[in-house]
Design a protein around this motif. Sequence first.
Motif, PDB file in Angstrom:
ATOM      1  N   GLY A  81       8.336   2.309  -5.248  1.00  0.00           N
ATOM      2  CA  GLY A  81       7.777   1.825  -3.980  1.00  0.00           C
ATOM      3  C   GLY A  81       6.291   1.514  -4.116  1.00  0.00           C
ATOM      4  O   GLY A  81       5.802   0.496  -3.627  1.00  0.00           O
ATOM      5  N   GLU A  82       5.581   2.386  -4.808  1.00  0.00           N
ATOM      6  CA  GLU A  82       4.144   2.167  -5.004  1.00  0.00           C
ATOM      7  C   GLU A  82       3.883   0.896  -5.818  1.00  0.00           C
ATOM      8  O   GLU A  82       2.961   0.146  -5.530  1.00  0.00           O
ATOM      9  CB  GLU A  82       3.521   3.366  -5.729  1.00  0.00           C
ATOM     10  N   PHE A  83       4.699   0.666  -6.836  1.00  0.00           N
ATOM     11  CA  PHE A  83       4.514  -0.523  -7.669  1.00  0.00           C
ATOM     12  C   PHE A  83       4.753  -1.797  -6.874  1.00  0.00           C
ATOM     13  O   PHE A  83       4.069  -2.801  -7.067  1.00  0.00           O
ATOM     14  CB  PHE A  83       5.461  -0.502  -8.871  1.00  0.00           C
ATOM     15  N   ILE A  84       5.739  -1.745  -5.977  1.00  0.00           N
ATOM     16  CA  ILE A  84       6.021  -2.924  -5.156  1.00  0.00           C
ATOM     17  C   ILE A  84       4.818  -3.195  -4.252  1.00  0.00           C
ATOM     18  O   ILE A  84       4.358  -4.320  -4.108  1.00  0.00           O
ATOM     19  CB  ILE A  84       7.315  -2.730  -4.333  1.00  0.00           C
ATOM     20  N   ARG A  85       4.295  -2.112  -3.671  1.00  0.00           N
ATOM     21  CA  ARG A  85       3.132  -2.268  -2.803  1.00  0.00           C
ATOM     22  C   ARG A  85       1.923  -2.794  -3.586  1.00  0.00           C
ATOM     23  O   ARG A  85       1.176  -3.648  -3.130  1.00  0.00           O
ATOM     24  CB  ARG A  85       2.785  -0.942  -2.148  1.00  0.00           C
ATOM     25  N   GLU A  86       1.741  -2.256  -4.763  1.00  0.00           N
ATOM     26  CA  GLU A  86       0.623  -2.707  -5.593  1.00  0.00           C
ATOM     27  C   GLU A  86       0.778  -4.183  -5.951  1.00  0.00           C
ATOM     28  O   GLU A  86      -0.167  -4.958  -5.854  1.00  0.00           O
ATOM     29  CB  GLU A  86       0.536  -1.870  -6.869  1.00  0.00           C
ATOM     30  N   ALA A  87       2.001  -4.559  -6.332  1.00  0.00           N
ATOM     31  CA  ALA A  87       2.245  -5.958  -6.695  1.00  0.00           C
ATOM     32  C   ALA A  87       1.955  -6.856  -5.505  1.00  0.00           C
ATOM     33  O   ALA A  87       1.354  -7.927  -5.642  1.00  0.00           O
ATOM     34  CB  ALA A  87       3.686  -6.131  -7.168  1.00  0.00           C
ATOM     35  N   ALA A  88       2.366  -6.413  -4.306  1.00  0.00           N
ATOM     36  CA  ALA A  88       2.132  -7.218  -3.104  1.00  0.00           C
ATOM     37  C   ALA A  88       0.635  -7.319  -2.818  1.00  0.00           C
ATOM     38  O   ALA A  88       0.109  -8.410  -2.586  1.00  0.00           O
ATOM     39  CB  ALA A  88       2.869  -6.613  -1.918  1.00  0.00           C
ATOM     40  N   LEU A  89      -0.063  -6.195  -2.870  1.00  0.00           N
ATOM     41  CA  LEU A  89      -1.500  -6.219  -2.568  1.00  0.00           C
ATOM     42  C   LEU A  89      -2.261  -7.095  -3.544  1.00  0.00           C
ATOM     43  O   LEU A  89      -3.194  -7.793  -3.172  1.00  0.00           O
ATOM     44  CB  LEU A  89      -2.080  -4.800  -2.612  1.00  0.00           C
ATOM     45  N   ASN A  90      -1.860  -7.043  -4.801  1.00  0.00           N
ATOM     46  CA  ASN A  90      -2.568  -7.842  -5.790  1.00  0.00           C
ATOM     47  C   ASN A  90      -2.234  -9.324  -5.681  1.00  0.00           C
ATOM     48  O   ASN A  90      -3.078 -10.165  -5.965  1.00  0.00           O
ATOM     49  CB  ASN A  90      -2.271  -7.336  -7.204  1.00  0.00           C
ATOM     50  N   ALA A  91      -1.019  -9.650  -5.261  1.00  0.00           N
ATOM     51  CA  ALA A  91      -0.623 -11.050  -5.176  1.00  0.00           C
ATOM     52  C   ALA A  91      -1.190 -11.720  -3.930  1.00  0.00           C
ATOM     53  O   ALA A  91      -1.491 -12.909  -3.934  1.00  0.00           O
ATOM     54  CB  ALA A  91       0.896 -11.165  -5.193  1.00  0.00           C
ATOM     55  N   LEU A  92      -1.347 -10.937  -2.869  1.00  0.00           N
ATOM     56  CA  LEU A  92      -1.787 -11.515  -1.601  1.00  0.00           C
ATOM     57  C   LEU A  92      -3.300 -11.441  -1.506  1.00  0.00           C
ATOM     58  O   LEU A  92      -3.917 -10.593  -2.120  1.00  0.00           O
ATOM     59  CB  LEU A  92      -1.185 -10.713  -0.448  1.00  0.00           C
ATOM     60  N   ASP A  93      -3.886 -12.323  -0.717  1.00  0.00           N
ATOM     61  CA  ASP A  93      -5.330 -12.204  -0.553  1.00  0.00           C
ATOM     62  C   ASP A  93      -5.616 -11.428   0.724  1.00  0.00           C
ATOM     63  O   ASP A  93      -4.766 -10.738   1.261  1.00  0.00           O
ATOM     64  CB  ASP A  93      -5.999 -13.575  -0.586  1.00  0.00           C
ATOM     65  N   GLN A  94      -6.821 -11.559   1.215  1.00  0.00           N
ATOM     66  CA  GLN A  94      -7.274 -10.727   2.342  1.00  0.00           C
ATOM     67  C   GLN A  94      -6.473 -10.919   3.634  1.00  0.00           C
ATOM     68  O   GLN A  94      -6.574 -10.105   4.532  1.00  0.00           O
ATOM     69  CB  GLN A  94      -8.742 -11.032   2.642  1.00  0.00           C
ATOM     70  N   GLU A  95      -5.692 -12.002   3.709  1.00  0.00           N
ATOM     71  CA  GLU A  95      -5.021 -12.283   4.976  1.00  0.00           C
ATOM     72  C   GLU A  95      -4.046 -11.203   5.437  1.00  0.00           C
ATOM     73  O   GLU A  95      -3.815 -11.017   6.600  1.00  0.00           O
ATOM     74  CB  GLU A  95      -4.258 -13.605   4.876  1.00  0.00           C
ATOM     75  N   VAL A  96      -3.440 -10.532   4.476  1.00  0.00           N
ATOM     76  CA  VAL A  96      -2.489  -9.477   4.836  1.00  0.00           C
ATOM     77  C   VAL A  96      -3.054  -8.177   4.271  1.00  0.00           C
ATOM     78  O   VAL A  96      -2.605  -7.706   3.259  1.00  0.00           O
ATOM     79  CB  VAL A  96      -1.106  -9.729   4.211  1.00  0.00           C
ATOM     80  N   PRO A  97      -4.099  -7.649   4.914  1.00  0.00           N
ATOM     81  CA  PRO A  97      -4.865  -6.627   4.222  1.00  0.00           C
ATOM     82  C   PRO A  97      -4.093  -5.336   3.948  1.00  0.00           C
ATOM     83  O   PRO A  97      -3.451  -5.244   2.927  1.00  0.00           O
ATOM     84  CB  PRO A  97      -6.072  -6.402   5.133  1.00  0.00           C
ATOM     85  N   HIS A  98      -4.135  -4.390   4.837  1.00  0.00           N
ATOM     86  CA  HIS A  98      -3.488  -3.132   4.501  1.00  0.00           C
ATOM     87  C   HIS A  98      -2.293  -2.827   5.379  1.00  0.00           C
ATOM     88  O   HIS A  98      -1.764  -1.740   5.349  1.00  0.00           O
ATOM     89  CB  HIS A  98      -4.501  -1.988   4.520  1.00  0.00           C
ATOM     90  N   GLY A  99      -1.876  -3.820   6.144  1.00  0.00           N
ATOM     91  CA  GLY A  99      -0.735  -3.599   7.018  1.00  0.00           C
ATOM     92  C   GLY A  99       0.579  -3.733   6.281  1.00  0.00           C
ATOM     93  O   GLY A  99       1.540  -4.269   6.808  1.00  0.00           O
ATOM     94  N   ILE A 100       0.615  -3.254   5.065  1.00  0.00           N
ATOM     95  CA  ILE A 100       1.839  -3.353   4.282  1.00  0.00           C
ATOM     96  C   ILE A 100       2.359  -1.966   3.950  1.00  0.00           C
ATOM     97  O   ILE A 100       1.601  -1.096   3.559  1.00  0.00           O
ATOM     98  CB  ILE A 100       1.562  -4.131   2.968  1.00  0.00           C
ATOM     99  N   ALA A 101       3.655  -1.781   4.161  1.00  0.00           N
ATOM    100  CA  ALA A 101       4.270  -0.532   3.710  1.00  0.00           C
ATOM    101  C   ALA A 101       5.564  -0.908   3.001  1.00  0.00           C
ATOM    102  O   ALA A 101       6.152  -1.954   3.283  1.00  0.00           O
ATOM    103  CB  ALA A 101       4.568   0.370   4.897  1.00  0.00           C
ATOM    104  N   VAL A 102       5.974  -0.082   2.090  1.00  0.00           N
ATOM    105  CA  VAL A 102       7.204  -0.362   1.351  1.00  0.00           C
ATOM    106  C   VAL A 102       8.148   0.815   1.494  1.00  0.00           C
ATOM    107  O   VAL A 102       7.740   1.965   1.369  1.00  0.00           O
ATOM    108  CB  VAL A 102       6.915  -0.624  -0.146  1.00  0.00           C
TER     109      VAL A 102
END
Length: 306
Positions: free
Chosen positions: A199-220
């Motif tokens: 789950g952490e890796f998926i979140r990390e991959a998402a955070l690194n792929a996305l720019d500032q537009e989708v900041p920290h409102g991501i959970a996996v």
Amino acid sequence: MTPPPPAPHRSGFVAVVGRPNVGKSSLINHYLEQKIAIVSDKPQTTRQTQLGIITRPEAQLIFVDTPGLHDPKTELGQYMTNEAARSILDADVVLFMADVSLPPNADDARLAELLTKKPGLAPVIIALNKSDRLKPEHVILHSDAYRALVPEAPWLLVSAKRGDNLDELLRLLLNALPEGPVLYPEDEVTQTHLRDLAGEFIREAALNALDQEVPHGIAVEVDEFKERPQNTTYISAVIYVERESHKKIVIGKGAEMLKKIGMTARQAIERLLEDRKAFLELRVKVRPHWRKDKREVERLGYKRRE
Ligand code: GDP
């Protein structure tokens, strides 16, 4: 002549505290030689208190990786602050990490105060990280300023990136632990964490792929993690975002973005699974304002430890 008695076995918890982005996750990753904590250029990515365990013949050291201390503006912020405070109270040793390439700021001072104000708190060791970036003219100035924050504490200049002085730091930490037995059998630890790590890796991959537009409102949320025949592990997970517009961004044109996230995450997961292949299925769902909702924050895995 009788030989000297063997040194006693030591064990205990080391709380790693410091502002976001000073290199806490990088340091723990280095020691574990496996990606346990998340590393990202964006601050605030380490949300759960995580265990990283080093087992040596003479000692077992359990790292508790704490989130940075933040103003509790949201439920998530509050949770992170509580977790950080708690891991300091529970620790046998506190590793205070700082970015020595910059002078201390108010957050460093606030943190140091928390580590020193109460009598009976665990001993503190200071790691002045990013020494590879330290300008010669700042060596003494910055080191002295950090050391003054916790005057009694032993300290070292280190670089988590280059590996400088990390063996020495580990030695300091091990020696500061109390005498005690092995607390966790090693294989048990790895098994129970695989799913969380995925789950952490998926979140990390998402955070690194996305720019500032989708900041920290991501959970996996990983809803399935199963071993299948032919050496395959099947993983199904949901990426939660706060807005419909964010969902579009995470999926991307022709689902390109989601594919990219999935591919990066799968590669990281496969490194962890060693010789097993991962089959990863990702979905994206909208959960408006989940960060402000206590129940959602807890449901998505940010639970308090008992
Ligand atoms: P955390 O938020 O404290 O866990 O920090 P991270 O470990 O995620 O590191 C934040 C950023 O600093 C990442 O881009 C790391 O690559 C970088 N970093 C960590 N340690 C060092 C170091 O010793 N030197 C340099 N130059 N960069 C580092």
